[in-house]
Design an enzyme around this catalytic site. Structure first.
Site, PDB file in Angstrom:
ATOM      1  N   GLU A 172      44.650  35.109  21.143  1.00 42.45           N
ATOM      2  CA  GLU A 172      43.504  34.228  20.932  1.00 42.45           C
ATOM      3  C   GLU A 172      42.907  34.423  19.538  1.00 42.45           C
ATOM      4  OE1 GLU A 172      41.117  33.927  24.415  1.00 42.45           O
ATOM      5  OE2 GLU A 172      39.362  33.175  23.369  1.00 42.45           O
ATOM      6  N   GLU A 215      45.096  32.711  17.118  1.00 42.00           N
ATOM      7  CA  GLU A 215      44.863  31.271  17.245  1.00 42.00           C
ATOM      8  C   GLU A 215      43.571  30.903  16.503  1.00 42.00           C
ATOM      9  OE1 GLU A 215      44.147  30.194  21.304  1.00 42.00           O
ATOM     10  OE2 GLU A 215      44.609  28.075  20.998  1.00 42.00           O
ATOM     11  N   CYS A 249      39.163  31.919  29.186  1.00 44.81           N
ATOM     12  CA  CYS A 249      39.593  32.868  30.224  1.00 44.81           C
ATOM     13  C   CYS A 249      38.801  32.715  31.509  1.00 44.81           C
ATOM     14  CB  CYS A 249      39.538  34.302  29.712  1.00 44.81           C
ATOM     15  SG  CYS A 249      38.153  34.632  28.667  1.00 44.81           S
ATOM     16  N   LYS A 309      38.982  32.469  40.320  1.00 46.26           N
ATOM     17  CA  LYS A 309      40.322  32.978  39.986  1.00 46.26           C
ATOM     18  C   LYS A 309      41.325  32.615  41.068  1.00 46.26           C
ATOM     19  CE  LYS A 309      39.827  34.937  35.987  1.00 46.26           C
ATOM     20  NZ  LYS A 309      40.609  34.525  34.815  1.00 46.26           N
ATOM     21  N   GLU A 365      42.342  29.298  40.027  1.00 45.89           N
ATOM     22  CA  GLU A 365      43.162  29.363  38.819  1.00 45.89           C
ATOM     23  C   GLU A 365      44.610  29.739  39.150  1.00 45.89           C
ATOM     24  OE1 GLU A 365      42.317  31.285  34.582  1.00 45.89           O
ATOM     25  OE2 GLU A 365      42.963  32.818  35.978  1.00 45.89           O
ATOM     26  N   GLU A 403      49.752  24.513  36.494  1.00 45.68           N
ATOM     27  CA  GLU A 403      50.102  24.933  35.126  1.00 45.68           C
ATOM     28  C   GLU A 403      50.626  26.371  35.099  1.00 45.68           C
ATOM     29  OE1 GLU A 403      47.237  23.627  36.043  1.00 45.68           O
ATOM     30  OE2 GLU A 403      46.446  22.186  34.595  1.00 45.68           O
ATOM     31  N   CYS A 463      31.545  38.195  34.166  1.00 41.04           N
ATOM     32  CA  CYS A 463      32.288  38.466  35.405  1.00 41.04           C
ATOM     33  C   CYS A 463      31.626  39.537  36.275  1.00 41.04           C
ATOM     34  CB  CYS A 463      33.694  38.923  35.079  1.00 41.04           C
ATOM     35  SG  CYS A 463      34.497  37.883  33.859  1.00 41.04           S
TER      36      CYS A 463
END
Lengths: 163, 663
Positions: free
Chosen positions: B278, B281, B298, B357, B360, B365, B502
């Site tokens: 990241e 990026e 995330c 999560k 997710e 994907e 979190c």
């Protein structure tokens, strides 16, 4: 082309209230006047346009008994069940109409979307008890038979109009 | 100056700017019962449990009145006690009372209160009617039979998260908290953050348990791997009587091995890897000045929120998978390639503080050649339940350590669980990478703190780097609106759906104790300090995986294994508004976007012109027109879809031309 007119009206209503979420109840009233009920799609459309969640709009629409989420018939029959009408046997009229139109406790609207039968608490015309209102027109001093006859007359004229 | 004082149960208590009488009473160390009062949300006054007697005012709900000078308050009169007891009895009389088998168990506030107030017998007949349980979503179970209508979930969802997926519907005895049109949660805009689960006092909203299937996998012949998120290690102890923030990493690893997990890996390894990808990026985008601000990706709650509400910003999200998915992908790859295991014999279970999560892990994907990156997700709460089911005495367990290589992490990966952690880890990497200089310092206090929205400007490589750290989706929305309006500019924005990050997730132990959030936050920062390494780039196993598998950050292999992209998502699964009479002969469907942006750009005029044209040419009967939201191309509005063709920056003429050609 009626649906296009309906929809353009909804856009106009939203514009008239400047897409202000504080005007939600007034907007829903106006929209219901257009479609005669509030559908999921239209409520979602209104919610998205006002920038509020559809769950909120649904909450308001289900809170007030003025709002209806089911399509209503062309003829809305309101049977008065206020105290005066009730003692004059308004329930017999309700039962007779339900039987004639094949309606149940859960189904208030006929399959051909012509009639919706509901009770209301008091029409304020106790002198005419038992009374009913069909759309905007008040009919008083009824018996189950005369009430059914009113419906039969409408059915006859509707059938003629369709020929 | 004399301090303002009131009398509470014969004690003199001073007060200043407390929000309400309830807060002052709590200052007097009296724990008034409440269901519907949370200091971070608006005052609702629905549960009536905080009734107290105020001299001269009679019975008053303490949450809804302000303290006033010389007020005399009694919290324990026989009238007040009788009323509280009756409220609990009435709630129990319309409640599905199956407490021994209810998943909420001892965390249930209703059960606790009934016991605390000495409700021995409910005097009213039980009038509860069975209602269907909504278990449609992969993350959250909604059970209206357990709901006490306190409205906590409704307010956290709309006030804190600005989602409003659930609200009160109907009225009186029929009132129910539900998604719009009584749809299931998986049909609406719920982002599965689980904040509703966190505040629900009863078992009406719970994480969707995957305990059963995880035991099944553990008892099978498959190779079962565990990975544990940072925020689990500082919160799980709360379920075993420990203080929030107590680090129990070693004991948890031990417990996982005793349960039968074959490998125990650590999600912060994935966080280290995420940072390397990241940060690179980001450096690329920052140098090119493109797709800024870059948003983190995330947090799956935030990703779904962005897909639904800000599709135009999806290209700004980092394309990196979350640490959970990265650990899944690299460890399955390792076990297949180096341990010659068959992909179908490997099961990855992750332990997360999060309900989203679960969603997710099931996103299409995140399935590759070796199946899903992550097969099952259990929350911190569920792990505690499994430890109890097995009968392990958690507090006396010995310590154990993670398996290598994916169990080794730096502190940079551990602080991911705090709001601001991702940003700090990115800074630890970026500052060294851009300046080319190693430093000993690793703490960036500028991005730490408790505020839901924090801003910082740092100078790196002689350039100002503008950062924002935001937690809570409502705060994220405020920030994006300002960015959109051009009022604010940032280079990098970290978003966490849950306030505080979190550590305060929807899958964490239920804990209404004071300062729980703060204690958990410091627990993670302490953990960082205790580790030898703090910077993801110093993790030797990260260097190794680049040498052996991934080549270099952002490589093709890395992209295949560790990156993804997201798609615009419809908020509500409902039909579009049909504008024309539909009949079977209608062949061509025209959908006109009436989202705010397209509407302002003239979609109503286009509709008008199209209908006029159809009327004049008599082609009405071949066309079906629908009003819709939204083709997610707001910057190119108005958007119209004719058949399968999407027309952007559409004009009436352009639309009519395409319609003519299509007919």
């Amino acid at each position: 082309m009626e649906k296009i007119r309906n929809f353009e009206q909804v856009c106009n209503i939203l514009a008239r209230y400047e897409r202000n979420p504080n005007s939600l109840i007034s907007i829903l009233q106006a929209v219901q006047a257009e479609y005669r009920y509030l559908s999921e799609e239209v409520m979602t459309f209104v919610a998205s346009s006002l920038g509020i969640s559809p769950a909120k709009v649904f909450g308001v629409a289900t809170f007030y008994s003025h709002f209806t989420l089911q399509p209503k018939g062309k003829y809305e029959i309101k049977i008065c069940d206020g105290t005066a009408c009730h003692v004059k046997k308004s329930i017999d009229i309700l039962d007779a109409l339900k039987q004639h139109l094949h309606l149940t406790d859960k189904e208030h609207t006929t399959k051909d979307m012509l009639f919706t039968v509901e009770t209301v608490s008091c029409l304020g015309t106790c002198g005419l008890a038992p009374a009913i209102v069909i759309n905007e027109e008040v009919h008083g001093l009824l018996t189950p038979e005369t009430a059914v006859q009113l419906v039969k007359d409408i059915q006859k004229s509707e059938a003629l109009a369709n020929e | 100056m004399n301090k303002a004082k009131i009398t509470i149960d014969n004690q003199q208590i001073s007060f200043s700017d407390e929000r309400n009488l309830l807060e002052v009473i709590r200052k007097a160390k009296i724990e008034l019962p409440t269901f519907c009062y949370h200091s971070e949300m608006s005052i609702y006054g629905a549960c009536r449990l905080c009734m107290v007697e105020v001299e001269g005012w009679g019975l008053q709900p303490a949450c809804s009145i302000k303290p006033a000078q010389d007020m005399v308050v009694k919290t324990n009169t026989s009238e007040v006690r009788a009323m509280r007891k009756m409220i609990v009895e009435l709630l129990l009389a319309s409640h599905e009372v199956n407490c021994p088998s209810c998943e909420k168990g001892p965390d249930c506030q209703l059960q606790k209160l009934a016991q605390r107030l000495g409700v021995k017998k409910v005097r009213f007949e039980n009038s509860y009617q069975d209602r269907p349980v909504d278990d449609s979503s992969p993350a959250i179970i909604r059970d209206p039979n357990k709901c006490v209508l306190c409205g906590d979930c409704v307010r956290v969802c709309s006030e804190i998260q600005h989602v409003g997926a659930i609200d009160f519907a109907y009225r009186g005895a029929n009132a129910t908290v539900m998604p719009c049109f009584d749809k299931n949660l998986d049909q609406v805009e719920c982002v599965y953050c689980g904040q509703c689960v966190r505040v629900c006092p009863t078992g009406a909203l719970l994480p969707k348990s995957e305990i059963g299937v995880v035991w099944q996998e553990l008892h099978s012949n498959k190779t079962v791997i565990a990975q544990m998120a940072p925020a689990v290690r500082i919160a799980l102890g709360e379920n075993f009587g420990l203080e929030p923030g107590t680090i129990t990493t070693g004991k948890i690893v031990r417990a996982l091995r005793r349960m039968g997990f074959d490998y125990v890996y650590d999600t912060p390894f994935g966080a280290d890897l995420t940072i390397v990808e990241e940060a690179n990026e980001f450096i690329g985008r920052w140098q090119q000045q493109e797709k800024l601000p870059m948003f983190t990706s995330c947090c799956p709650g935030w990703v779904k929120f962005a897909e639904q509400y800000y599709p135009e910003y999806l290209p700004h999200l980092s394309s990196c998978k979350s640490p959970q998915q990265m650990v899944g992908a690299v460890s399955k790859n390792d076990l297949v390639k180096n341990h010659k295991l068959a992909p179908e014999d490997i099961v990855m279970v992750s332990i997360m503080p999060c309900t989203a999560k679960k969603f997710e892990a099931k996103r299409p994907e995140f399935s590759g050649a070796y199946g899903k990156d992550v097969d099952h997700v259990i929350t911190t709460q569920e792990l505690a339940t499994m430890i109890k089911e097995m009968g392990l005495d958690f507090n006396s367990l010995e310590q154990d350590s993670f398996d290598l290589p994916f169990g080794f992490k730096t502190g940079g990966g551990v602080i991911f669980g705090n709001s601001g952690g991702v940003t700090e880890a990115v800074l630890r990497y970026t500052s060294e990478k851009l300046t080319g200089m190693k430093t000993d310092s690793y703490i960036f206090n500028a991005v730490r703190g408790e505020e839901g929205l924090r801003e910082a400007v740092l100078t790196i490589d002689n350039r100002p780097l503008k950062l924002a750290v935001v937690s809570g989706l409502g705060k994220a929305q405020e920030l994006i609106e300002k960015v959109k309006a051009g009022e604010k500019y940032y280079d990098f924005v970290e978003v966490m759906a849950c306030p505080g990050g979190c550590i305060n997730g929807g899958g964490q132990p239920i804990n209404h104790g004071l300062h729980t959030k703060q204690k958990r936050t410091s627990g993670l920062y302490d953990n960082d300090r205790m580790l030898q390494l703090h910077k993801p780039q110093d993790n030797p196993y990260i260097s190794e995986i680049y040498e052996t598998v991934l080549q270099k950050p952002g490589s093709t292999v890395a992209h295949e294994m560790l990156h993804t992209h997201y798609h615009p998502r419809k908020r509500i699964q409902t039909d579009d508004v049909s504008i024309t009479e539909t009949s079977p002969e209608n062949k061509l469907v025209i959908s006109i976007c009436f989202g705010t942006s397209c509407f302002l750009k003239g979609s109503q005029n286009i509709l008008h012109s199209i209908t006029q044209y159809l009327k004049m040419t008599g082609k009405e009967k071949y066309i079906d027109i629908k009003a819709t939201f939204c083709y997610e191309k707001c910057e190119q509005g108005p958007v119209i879809k004719v058949g399968d063709q999407i027309l952007t920056q559409c004009t009436a003429e352009k639309a009519i031309e395409v319609i003519e050609n299509s007919l």
